[in-house]
Design a protein around this motif. Structure first.
Motif, PDB file in Angstrom:
ATOM      1  N   SER A 294       0.834  -1.206   0.000  1.00  0.00           N
ATOM      2  CA  SER A 294       0.000   0.000   0.000  1.00  0.00           C
ATOM      3  C   SER A 294       0.867   1.254   0.000  1.00  0.00           C
ATOM      4  O   SER A 294       0.540   2.244  -0.660  1.00  0.00           O
ATOM      5  CB  SER A 294      -0.926   0.006   1.216  1.00  0.00           C
ATOM      6  OG  SER A 294      -1.834  -1.069   1.165  1.00  0.00           O
ATOM      7  N   HIS A 297       2.033   1.802  -3.448  1.00  0.00           N
ATOM      8  CA  HIS A 297       0.944   2.233  -4.328  1.00  0.00           C
ATOM      9  C   HIS A 297       0.615   3.722  -4.180  1.00  0.00           C
ATOM     10  O   HIS A 297      -0.134   4.266  -5.000  1.00  0.00           O
ATOM     11  CB  HIS A 297      -0.311   1.394  -4.083  1.00  0.00           C
ATOM     12  CG  HIS A 297      -0.252   0.049  -4.706  1.00  0.00           C
ATOM     13  ND1 HIS A 297      -0.997  -1.021  -4.274  1.00  0.00           N
ATOM     14  CD2 HIS A 297       0.481  -0.416  -5.758  1.00  0.00           C
ATOM     15  CE1 HIS A 297      -0.745  -2.073  -5.024  1.00  0.00           C
ATOM     16  NE2 HIS A 297       0.154  -1.736  -5.920  1.00  0.00           N
ATOM     17  N   SER A 300       1.164   5.757  -7.332  1.00  0.00           N
ATOM     18  CA  SER A 300       0.150   5.798  -8.390  1.00  0.00           C
ATOM     19  C   SER A 300      -1.154   6.411  -7.901  1.00  0.00           C
ATOM     20  O   SER A 300      -1.766   7.231  -8.585  1.00  0.00           O
ATOM     21  CB  SER A 300      -0.100   4.401  -8.957  1.00  0.00           C
ATOM     22  OG  SER A 300      -0.387   3.482  -7.920  1.00  0.00           O
ATOM     23  N   SER A 301      -1.584   6.064  -6.681  1.00  0.00           N
ATOM     24  CA  SER A 301      -2.897   6.516  -6.205  1.00  0.00           C
ATOM     25  C   SER A 301      -2.871   7.909  -5.586  1.00  0.00           C
ATOM     26  O   SER A 301      -3.762   8.724  -5.836  1.00  0.00           O
ATOM     27  CB  SER A 301      -3.439   5.518  -5.170  1.00  0.00           C
ATOM     28  OG  SER A 301      -2.565   5.435  -4.051  1.00  0.00           O
ATOM     29  N   ARG A 310      -3.238   3.529 -16.059  1.00  0.00           N
ATOM     30  CA  ARG A 310      -1.832   3.245 -15.761  1.00  0.00           C
ATOM     31  C   ARG A 310      -0.889   3.781 -16.842  1.00  0.00           C
ATOM     32  O   ARG A 310       0.192   3.228 -17.085  1.00  0.00           O
ATOM     33  CB  ARG A 310      -1.605   1.745 -15.534  1.00  0.00           C
ATOM     34  CG  ARG A 310      -2.158   1.247 -14.197  1.00  0.00           C
ATOM     35  CD  ARG A 310      -1.466   1.950 -13.018  1.00  0.00           C
ATOM     36  NE  ARG A 310      -2.037   1.562 -11.722  1.00  0.00           N
ATOM     37  CZ  ARG A 310      -2.971   2.255 -11.078  1.00  0.00           C
ATOM     38  NH1 ARG A 310      -3.446   3.384 -11.608  1.00  0.00           N
ATOM     39  NH2 ARG A 310      -3.433   1.861  -9.907  1.00  0.00           N
ATOM     40  N   GLN A 377       4.767  -8.419  -3.884  1.00  0.00           N
ATOM     41  CA  GLN A 377       3.722  -8.222  -4.886  1.00  0.00           C
ATOM     42  C   GLN A 377       4.090  -8.848  -6.224  1.00  0.00           C
ATOM     43  O   GLN A 377       3.360  -9.696  -6.735  1.00  0.00           O
ATOM     44  CB  GLN A 377       3.448  -6.715  -5.070  1.00  0.00           C
ATOM     45  CG  GLN A 377       2.419  -6.379  -6.142  1.00  0.00           C
ATOM     46  CD  GLN A 377       0.996  -6.787  -5.775  1.00  0.00           C
ATOM     47  OE1 GLN A 377       0.773  -7.603  -4.875  1.00  0.00           O
ATOM     48  NE2 GLN A 377       0.027  -6.214  -6.466  1.00  0.00           N
ATOM     49  N   ILE A 629       5.556  -0.047 -11.565  1.00  0.00           N
ATOM     50  CA  ILE A 629       4.111   0.157 -11.687  1.00  0.00           C
ATOM     51  C   ILE A 629       3.611  -0.405 -13.019  1.00  0.00           C
ATOM     52  O   ILE A 629       2.567  -1.071 -13.086  1.00  0.00           O
ATOM     53  CB  ILE A 629       3.761   1.659 -11.583  1.00  0.00           C
ATOM     54  CG1 ILE A 629       4.034   2.173 -10.167  1.00  0.00           C
ATOM     55  CG2 ILE A 629       2.288   1.892 -11.948  1.00  0.00           C
ATOM     56  CD1 ILE A 629       3.887   3.681 -10.026  1.00  0.00           C
TER      57      ILE A 629
END
Length: 640
Positions: A294, A297, A300-301, A310, A377, A629
């Motif tokens: 998380s 991430h 990106s988020s 993406r 991941q 990513i």
């Protein structure tokens, strides 16, 4: 005063309708035995150019077009006879009577008919120094330049703007149709070097062309030595310093601010006011994240390194450029860096720095977060077995960190290339090869991934008329400056056909005839087939779209547009634009203004500043994060 005449500018010129109305009168009254002067003849040739390019008035039916074509054949015979019968030893007289807009096609006809061979060398030398002759019109004709090679070379050696002509052909980026320029083969590299050096001796040299010299790329036709490039850099700095010292410029101030805030409810808050752009992130939100995936991430988020498809959002996008950015000369060998791009670039670099500081405050570091993302991941959850990624120790100097992470980034590309092509990552095989991999060639797991626009006239028409800020169709009373393009106007307002001005209606009528638009019973203009136009708009705004993010019904439409060559597909890890972005950062294979982060550290041409090494390391970490990513997105998209 010259009378209004037919002029052919280019195939996509918006004045074609008006010119064809003038041409129609001439065609209807044409008689081959009529007496014509040189400008009459060139006007007839302009009419012929419209027919050569299949450009006609909408009101003409196929029978009228067929009859006019017969007349145009007779016209070409008249033109040929006129030029063949010219007294070429008295050509200067004809040149002095040329109307300005006919200068270029005059020499085009002479070349096409080979009548330049009737011009003596002495006469041609006199033509070159005639005040009514522009050398650029002659240089557009390859055979004429070859025939008068030595005469043109001697002229160019003493002509004050030869440097600008060379740069126009070999270095300047052109966005409109233009004719190529040809130069004498006898004009050698040492001649060009001397011409440019002499140009740079002039303190009043055009700074736009000086910058083109600085950013020029070595080629077989045009080479600038490092010595000349340094001379151009010094002159550019001098000119710009004097410009601002004399207060000739307008200074605009922009300020970007990033911070972490306690007790902020929203994870992200953006404000923009009078050039001040402020972004704050919620500490409470960051503190609430407990797992490393998380935390990764966030790029990106939260930080918006990528968008909902993406796609890397940090790239240069022409749709984001200010109108002023299209002014002036641009090099075709530099990566475009408009204000919006520079803002995104600055903010993304600051996000790396501020996030690293935050992680240190909770006894973590960015490298450990990235490493954990790779292991948990990509390898564990997404089964990218054998993937390896090494990081420098925390005790390493910034210089050591850069020199380690740069080859790790390249090896990451090689590993993924091997995974896609061979189905596995075999390190022994990869270690045998020492040849670098081209970023743009790294394949995707998806056969259909990226969708691009083409040079197809249909794509260009929809893009330019419906979405471009330069389109003349969306400025309509009473909406004025409310919208930025025709598409926005028509999907948001009920626009009556009669609101368009006469100069707009011609193009609107064409769009109706071609079934892009329609008029309803209330005389309101509507977009008839919105989906293809919408998709082209998405490409206009984002440079590219991701095929896999559309439902089947929309993919069918995309496939049809690809079949008709309006759009085209790509299947690489990075889109073309993303690949350009990486090349801008890493090497000078494409862009002479590249940051060259990989090559300058590999070859030891980097500076000595530890602070600069720290900035370079953060930028390489940013690229590494972006690649991870993109790989994660590939794996999740192709899991099922």
């Amino acid at each position: 005063m010259n009378k209004e005449r037919v002029i052919f500018f280019c195939k996509r010129d918006l004045s074609a309708g008006d010119n064809l109305l003038l041409a129609e009168k001439i065609l209807d009254n044409y008689h081959e035995k009529k007496s014509f002067d040189i400008n009459d003849i060139l006007e007839l040739y302009s009419i012929k150019l419209f027919f050569d390019n299949n450009i006609y008035l909408n009101k003409w039916d196929k029978y009228e077009i067929a009859n006019y074509k017969k007349t145009v054949k007779l016209i070409w015979s008249t033109i040929s006879q006129f030029f063949v019968s010219l007294e070429y030893d008295k050509l200067i007289y004809e040149i002095n009577t040329l109307e300005f807009d006919y200068r270029t096609i005059f020499w085009c006809i002479i070349e096409s008919l080979n009548t330049y061979k009737n011009i003596s060398k002495i006469t041609f030398e006199k033509i070159l120094i005639n005040k009514n002759v522009y050398i650029i019109d002659i240089l557009s004709n390859k055979r004429i330049v070859s025939w008068f090679d030595l005469e043109i070379k001697n002229y160019l050696l003493q002509y004050s703007n030869t440097t600008e002509l060379l740069l126009t052909e070999y270095e300047e980026k052109h966005t409109r149709e233009r004719s190529r320029l040809f130069f004498p083969k006898s004009l050698k590299q040492n001649d060009i070097e001397g011409i440019i050096s002499k140009y740079l001796d002039n303190s009043n040299a055009n700074t736009n062309y000086v910058d083109l010299i600085i950013n020029s790329k070595l080629s077989n036709n045009f080479r600038v030595s490092d010595k000349i490039r340094l001379k151009a850099i010094k002159l550019s700095e001098k000119i710009k310093t004097l410009f601002f010292e004399n207060k000739n410029g307008v200074i605009q101030n922009y300020r970007n601010e990033i911070g972490l805030i306690e007790n902020q409810v929203s994870p992200l808050v953006k404000t923009r006011n009078n050039g001040h752009f402020k972004i704050t992130y919620s500490l409470d939100y960051l503190d609430g994240q407990k797992d490393h995936i998380s935390m990764f991430h966030n790029f990106s988020s939260l930080f918006k390194y990528t968008d909902s498809q993406r796609r890397i959002s940090l790239i240069y996008k022409a749709s984001e450029a200010d109108s002023l950015e299209f002014l002036g000369l641009k090099s075709k060998h530099t990566y475009p860096k408009g204000r919006q791009f520079l803002e995104k670039d600055f903010i993304s670099n600051m996000q790396i720095m501020i996030y690293s500081c935050y992680l240190k405050s909770i006894e973590l570091n960015l490298e450990s977060i990235i490493d954990s993302f790779v292991k948990n991941q990509l390898i564990k959850n997404l089964n990218l077995q054998n993937l390896k990624l090494n990081f420098p120790s925390l005790e390493s100097s910034n210089l050591e960190k850069v020199r380690m992470i740069a080859p790790e980034l390249e090896y990451l590309f090689k590993q993924y290339n091997s995974f896609v092509n061979d189905g596995l990552i075999e390190h022994e095989l990869l270690q045998i090869s020492s040849s670098p991999i081209r970023i743009k060639d790294i394949p995707s797991l998806s056969f259909k991934k990226y969708v691009y626009g083409t040079e197809n006239p249909e794509f260009l028409k929809i893009r330019n008329l419906f979405f471009s800020k330069q389109s003349f169709l969306y400025y309509v009373e009473p909406f004025k400056n409310k919208y930025n393009n025709l598409y926005q106007l028509l999907i948001n307002e009920k626009v009556n056909y009669n609101l368009f001005k006469d100069y707009q209606k011609g193009e609107i009528d064409k769009l109706i005839k071609e079934e892009y638009l329609e008029i309803n019973s209330n005389n309101i203009i509507l977009i008839k087939n919105i989906l293809p136009i919408y998709l082209i708009g998405e490409i206009y705004y984002n440079e590219v779209i991701n095929y896999n993010y559309y439902i089947t019904d929309i993919q069918v439409v995309i496939d049809k547009l690809v079949e008709n060559e309006v759009l085209c597909l790509g299947n690489t890890l990075l889109s073309k634009q993303e690949s350009d972005y990486f090349n801008y950062y890493l090497n000078k294979s494409m862009f002479t203004n590249s940051l060259d982060l990989r090559n300058k550290y590999v070859h030891g041409t980097n500076g000595d500043s530890d602070e600069e090494h720290g900035y370079a390391y953060n930028k390489l970490l940013k690229l590494l994060i972006l690649v991870l990513i993109k790989i994660e997105n590939e794996l999740t998209t192709n899991m099922y």
